[in-house]
Structure formats: structure tokens, C-alpha cells
Enzyme design. Structure first.
Site, mmCIF file in Angstrom:
data_model
loop_
_atom_site.group_PDB
_atom_site.id
_atom_site.type_symbol
_atom_site.label_atom_id
_atom_site.label_comp_id
_atom_site.label_asym_id
_atom_site.label_seq_id
_atom_site.Cartn_x
_atom_site.Cartn_y
_atom_site.Cartn_z
ATOM 1 N N LEU B 237 31.712 15.126 -15.861
ATOM 2 C CA LEU B 237 33.347 14.685 -14.983
ATOM 3 C C LEU B 237 33.397 13.099 -15.807
ATOM 4 O O LEU B 237 32.103 12.453 -15.410
ATOM 5 C CB LEU B 237 32.764 14.976 -13.649
ATOM 6 C CG LEU B 237 33.751 16.087 -13.090
ATOM 7 C CD1 LEU B 237 32.855 15.372 -11.335
ATOM 8 C CD2 LEU B 237 35.333 15.974 -12.837
ATOM 9 N N HIS B 238 34.181 12.781 -15.753
ATOM 10 C CA HIS B 238 34.389 11.183 -15.928
ATOM 11 C C HIS B 238 34.456 11.149 -14.506
ATOM 12 O O HIS B 238 34.672 11.299 -13.991
ATOM 13 C CB HIS B 238 36.124 11.382 -16.672
ATOM 14 C CG HIS B 238 36.487 9.703 -17.195
ATOM 15 N ND1 HIS B 238 36.638 8.478 -15.469
ATOM 16 C CD2 HIS B 238 37.060 9.031 -18.133
ATOM 17 C CE1 HIS B 238 36.853 7.823 -16.542
ATOM 18 N NE2 HIS B 238 37.131 7.643 -18.068
#
Lengths: 307, 356
Positions: B237-238
Site C-alpha cells: 500500500l501507499h
């Protein structure tokens, strides 16, 4: 003027003292072993050897990567591009294979050319049966060595991270066949591979460039297949290279300086000569230095082909 | 589980209006790369809003509806977040994703087997409902506001299942640096486009981005052959996406099967009937709130009206009484309800620190 004599060496000829020196002892039983001698009018000396495997891949499955292409296209926005893919397959199963090329002087082009061409003349159903010949292939080692080859480092090593064993030819072919079971069966997109791996596809090893060059000189065509371990190129021998005619006479002529290249072979395909010659009625004329060939052909049928 | 808080901020989720255009532009500009459904373009954002207004209003659904919600801080009298639903992904084109698969290659003779991670370009998720466009101002990221902004969409889906698919997904931005450079794109997409991902987005110019997938190989990507950084980025994930992602996972979404073809971010998938908000959803009537209500049966709930075209939702402490669902009058009024009106609620279970 040097001519070359190629002679097949039966495996039973264990007294052939040169055999162990020139041939891979791990070759299959039915493989053809050929020695080449250079003769410039004096004594003949063995200067090289080659082996031929027949109907490869039938007893031990053989694998190659086919280097294909895919095209992508988008209508909106209008874009198009091509990419290479590697597809694992058994494309040359049933072909004959030239392997184990060894020469005293790798830079001797005439010797190498004679070795390749002369051997093709000795192969049954080889390069002289248009449309019916099984392909004859020649693999060239790829860049790098064994598990350190960039091609292997980018593909196979991720799937089999082990050192390569040192094996004789047949054992190696068997091992490679087992190894193929670990390789992807789906097309591998070349663009997704590391740059070094991409560069190694179809690139010969430094110390095999002489062989690649010889293959090209002799009319071999680079196939779309590469070796699975090091990405080395596979060349296919020219088809219908020869048009043999039955020979009845060999004359000598002192005038032959720049004759045509000619291959002569005995009917039993155990011997072949590469020589410069000219056509004469009923046969060929060769330089006096090659007159010894006539003695070898005296007791049997033979044929010749200019190429 | 924990005791419900005594007071709640006055937050309301409602359909976006054209008056929210400036706020929406501000959200789009503040978003990290990857929140690509909100372009930083006033005209295109206006189009998004108009499409949303039409979607809420129409009774003739085609699957192309796109709903945008905004979160209002009623005390501050301003919009602080946005979220959306796209009724069916890739309906007019195709929705591409990479499906994680594992193949086992085995050589009996070499006594070696290898489990290989592969990515398969697929259209599996075409037609699924997509949760989109989640953005909330940093000041509101702690506490319950993100839950309202994200989960209230599910309350809407749960009430109007005929408008949505029986499969819900959400794309989550993958790893990328501040300039938008992401390791997965560098190792995969760039090989086919030779340009930065933001540049490809610009090339798309608001059109469907399926053309990008059209230019990418359909054969599987063998993950072990990708550079290490790209391998690691698959399914990662960012950092800015952790909050909405964690809410969805808590809802019951699963994140193992699919990743985004551009940045490798995880795509979460679920069936509506398996989502916590929807399984706990119930319809009742608003009851008069009394001082006795805030006792044993009081719980923190998502509450929403039952309007299709003017859906509004909030968080409230709701008590189940014999008269109905009792909640503070002001809260009911905030979402357009009065005593006796139908109300949709769903228990909200969050961690203690998120309530603080």
C-alpha cells in the site's frame, strides 16, 4: 592447395588412438564421429573433429526457447508496439545435430568450413534431399558460463537456484531435460527480463564467435530458437545444399588455381573430401596435390557435388 | 468492542452537489498519486459531479452510474472529505487487473520443486461495483470520520442492491514516491510505455485507461524474474492509503487475489452480503429520545435515511427501544429524519483509539 578429408570413426574402432582426444566420451551410442584431416600434398594430420546426433530429442527430450513476437495495439489513443516472447518447446525434436566441434586452429576458416560442409555431406538424408531432409542444427554456446550466464541468471536461476553439475554430454542432456520441467510453460515476455538477459538472447559466447561465423559462412541460418540455459543461438544447416552426381573419373589438372568448391563422398558415406575442382566429362578434375583422393575412391562408388 | 463515546462530532455524509466543486478540486490537488479517479481538472470534476447527480436521480439504471458523496463537518460548515461508488467497473470497456496465482513446477529427477508467484492479466473484476475516490482532510483522519465516509457507502449499497453488482471491489494506491514514481510501474508498465505513470495518465486524458492494458502482455508475469523492488511492491500500500484500506479489510474485504496493473496496489474484493456494515444493517423507525435510552442498549451506529436520491448518513448513539430506534433529535434532523421516519442503521465496531 590443401584439401580436407573427413572420415567417420565407428565407435567400435577403439584402436583409434585419436578418438579419445577428439571426441566426447559421453556421446550417445548411435552418434556419428567425424575426424577431419588437412592434406596439402604431404602427410595428413588430424586437425579437427565433430559429432552428429541423429533424431535428437526422441530418447531424451530436448528443449529450446522459441523467440517469437507479439504485437500490441490500442485504437484510442492509437498506439502499437511489438515485443519478443520466449516460448519453451521441443521444436527440433527429430532433427540431426552437429556438436562437439573441435579444431586445432579456431581461426582456420577453411578448416572450419570444410568440417561443417563435409559433415553435412556424410549425414544420411542430410542436406542433399530437398524437402525431405530432417533439419540439421548446430547450437552455439551463449554468453557467460553455466549458472553465471546472464541468460540463466535472468530466468532459470530464479526457478532452480543451484550450481550446474559437470556432466558428460548425454548425462548433461538428460539433466537439462529434467531442468526444463522447472521452467515456465507460458510465454516469457522479453521486455520484463533484466537488460543483461535480454542482450544474451541469441548471443554467442566470446569463445564461440568463430563457430558462429563459420556457420554463417557455410550458409547456416540462425533459427528463432535459443538454448534454454545460456540463450545461445541455434543455427540450421542449409537445405538442398548439394546436388550429388555419380562420379566415374577424377583427373588431375595443373591449371586448377581457383576452382569451385566440391565435396566428394563415398557411397557408404564413411569418407568425404572437400577440394577445389573443375567439371570434366564424367567427373571432376583436381589439382595434382589432391591426386591421392583418386586412390581412395578406386574400389567403390562415389559421388560429387559442387556447392 | 468498547463503550460508545458520549458525544460525537456533527458529521454528515450526503450526495455531492455542484456547490462542492471547489472543495472537490482542492481534494484532487491534495491527493497523492494513485487517487486517479479525481483528476485535478475543474471541467472534468464538474463532469464527475453532474454524472453523480444524474446517478442519484435516475430510476433507469444502466450500470454506468457513478455516485459521489461528501462528508460535511456541520459545526465548521464545510466539506472535509469525499468518497464514491462506481456501479459497475469497466462496463463500457474492460476492467483489467493482475490476478495472483501460484504455479508449482517440479522435477522429480532433480528432486526439486518450486512454487512460483505469477501475475495474470485478467478481466475478472469487470462489472463489479467499485468503491472509489476516498479522500479525507488530514485533520479528520483520526477518529470516526473516515469510518462514516467509507462505510456509509455500504449502507447505501445495502439499501439499493439492485443498483449494484453482487461483487464489490476497491483499488488501493500502491507504493510510489512523491513524484509518482512507483517501483512496480518501473519494472512492468514502463517496459511497454517508456514513460512515467503520471505521463501515461495524462495521455489517457480522462478516457478509460484500458488502452494501457491493451498494450501490455497477456501472458503471465513471473514475479521472481522482476527486480526485487518491484516484487516487494506487489500488493503493498501507499502509506496514505493505509487508513481507507484498513477500514475495508475490517469490513470483510479480502486483499489477496488481485493487484492493480499499474502500481501493484492491492485490490480488495468482497460480496456485499459478507460485509459487516451490510450484514448488521437493519431498518427501523426513529423514536423520541429520552434520558433513559442511553443505557444498556445504546450503541454506536451508522445511521442513514432511506432516500435513494438524497441519501444522508451520520454516526449516532442509538438505543433500541420498544418505541423504535432512539437517537438524539439533532442527529436525526441532520440527516433529514424526524420521529416516526424510517431509518437504516448498522452497528459500528471500531477500536478504542479511533474513537478518541
Amino acid at each position: 592447395m590443401t584439401h580436407f578429408h573427413l572420415r567417420s570413426v565407428p565407435r567400435a574402432a577403439t584402436l583409434e588412438v585419436l578418438a579419445d582426444e577428439w571426441f566426447d566420451p559421453g556421446a550417445a551410442q548411435g552418434d556419428l564421429r567425424v575426424l577431419i584431416e588437412a592434406n596439402d600434398g604431404g602427410a595428413s594430420t588430424v586437425t579437427g573433429a565433430i559429432q552428429v546426433g541423429f533424431q535428437i530429442g526422441k530418447s531424451i527430450p530436448r528443449y529450446w526457447y522459441y523467440v517469437g513476437q507479439v504485437a500490441y495495439r490500442s485504437d484510442e489513443p492509437m498506439l502499437a508496439r511489438k515485443d519478443r516472447v520466449l516460448l519453451l518447446g521441443n521444436d527440433f525434436t527429430g532433427a540431426h545435430e552437429l556438436y562437439g566441434v573441435r579444431v586445432a586452429k579456431p581461426d582456420d576458416q577453411a578448416l572450419l568450413d570444410a568440417l561443417l560442409i563435409g559433415t553435412l555431406a556424410l549425414i544420411p538424408s542430410g542436406a542433399d534431399v530437398p524437402g525431405q531432409a530432417a533439419p540439421v542444427v548446430l547450437e552455439i554456446p551463449g554468453s557467460g558460463h553455466a549458472e553465471r550466464a546472464p541468460f540463466w541468471a535472468g530466468i532459470g536461476r530464479h526457478l532452480y537456484p543451484h550450481p550446474f553439475p559437470e556432466l558428460t554430454r548425454n548425462a548433461h542432456l538428460e539433466w537439462e531435460s529434467h531442468l526444463a520441467a522447472l521452467l515456465p510453460r507460458q510465454p516469457l515476455v522479453v521486455s520484463l527480463l533484466e537488460k543483461d538477459t535480454q542482450m544474451a538472447i541469441g548471443a554467442p559466447a566470446e569463445d564461440a564467435i568463430y563457430l558462429r561465423d563459420a556457420a554463417v559462412r557455410c550458409g547456416f541460418r540462425k533459427s528463432r530458437q535459443v538454448r534454454i540455459c545460456d540463450g545461445g543461438p541455434v543455427f540450421e544447416a542449409p537445405t538442398a545444399l548439394f546436388r550429388f552426381a555419380a562420379g566415374t573419373a577424377i583427373e588431375t589438372s595443373a591449371c586448377i588455381e581457383q576452382g569451385q568448391r566440391c565435396v566428394i563422398r563415398t557411397e557408404d558415406r564413411r569418407d568425404a573430401w572437400i577440394v577445389e575442382a573443375e567439371r570434366v566429362t564424367g567427373g571432376i578434375a583436381v589439382a595434382p596435390a589432391s591426386a591421392t583422393i583418386r586412390d581412395s575412391l578406386r574400389d567403390g562408388a562415389w559421388a560429387y557435388s559442387f556447392y | 468492542m468498547t463503550e460508545p463515546p458520549r458525544t460525537l462530532a456533527r458529521l454528515r455524509l450526503r450526495p455531492i452537489q455542484l456547490d462542492d466543486l471547489d472543495a472537490l478540486l482542492a481534494f484532487a490537488e491534495a491527493s497523492a498519486h494513485g487517487l486517479t479517479t479525481l483528476p485535478s481538472n475543474l471541467q472534468r470534476l464538474r463532469g464527475h459531479i453532474e454524472r453523480s447527480l444524474h446517478s442519484f436521480a435516475t430510476t433507469d439504471v444502466s450500470g454506468e452510474e457513478s455516485y459521489l458523496f461528501v462528508l460535511e463537518d456541520l459545526e465548521a460548515d464545510r466539506v472535509v472529505g469525499v468518497s464514491g461508488i462506481s456501479a459497475q467497473a469497466g462496463l463500457s470497456d474492460r476492467f483489467y487487473s493482475y490476478r495472483n496465482e501460484f504455479v508449482v513446477h517440479r522435477s522429480k529427477a532433480l528432486e526439486y520443486s518450486n512454487r512460483i508467484h505469477t501475475l495474470h492479466l485478467c478481466h475478472d473484476l469487470t462489472g463489479a461495483t467499485v468503491l472509489t475516490s476516498f479522500y479525507i482532510e488530514p485533520k479528520y483522519r483520526s477518529g470516526l470520520a473516515p469510518h462514516l465516509l467509507s462505510r456509509a457507502r455500504l449502507l447505501y449499497i445495502g439499501q439499493h442492491p439492485e443498483r449494484f453488482s453482487d461483487r464489490i471491489i476497491s483499488e488501493n494506491p500502491g507504493l510510489a514516491d512523491d513524484s509518482g514514481r512507483c517501483p512496480f510501474w518501473e519494472a512492468v508498465g514502463r517496459r511497454f510505455f517508456n514513460m512515467d505513470y503520471p505521463a501515461v495518465e495524462a495521455l489517457a486524458g480522462g478516457r478509460s485507461k484500458s488502452f494501457i492494458a491493451d498494450m501490455m502482455p497477456t501472458s503471465p508475469v513471473y514475479v521472481p524474474m522482476l527486480p526485487g523492488q518491484a516484487q516487494w511492491a506487489i500488493g503493498q500500500l501507499h502509506p496514505e492509503a493505509e487508513l481507507p484500506f484498513s477500514i475495508l479489510v475490517d469490513e470483510g474485504f479480502e486483499a489477496d487475489a488481485y493487484v492493480d496493473i499499474f502500481d501493484g496496489g492491492p485490490i480488495v474484493v468482497s460480496r456485499p452480503a459478507q460485509l459487516r456494515t451490510i450484514t448488521r444493517m437493519s431498518i427501523g423507525r426513529v423514536a423520541q429520545s429520552t434520558p433513559h435510552d442511553r443505557r444498556a442498549t445504546a450503541s454506536l451506529r451508522l445511521v442513514g435515511n432511506t432516500s435513494r436520491s438524497n441519501f444522508q448518513a451520520a454516526l449516532a448513539i442509538v438505543s433500541q427501544t420498544t418505541r423504535g430506534l432512539a437517537m438524539p433529535d439533532s442527529c436525526a434532523a441532520d440527516i433529514g429524519l424526524g420521529v416516526g421516519d424510517l431509518i437504516c442503521t448498522s452497528d459500528l465496531t471500531v477500536r478504542t483509539k479511533e474513537i478518541a
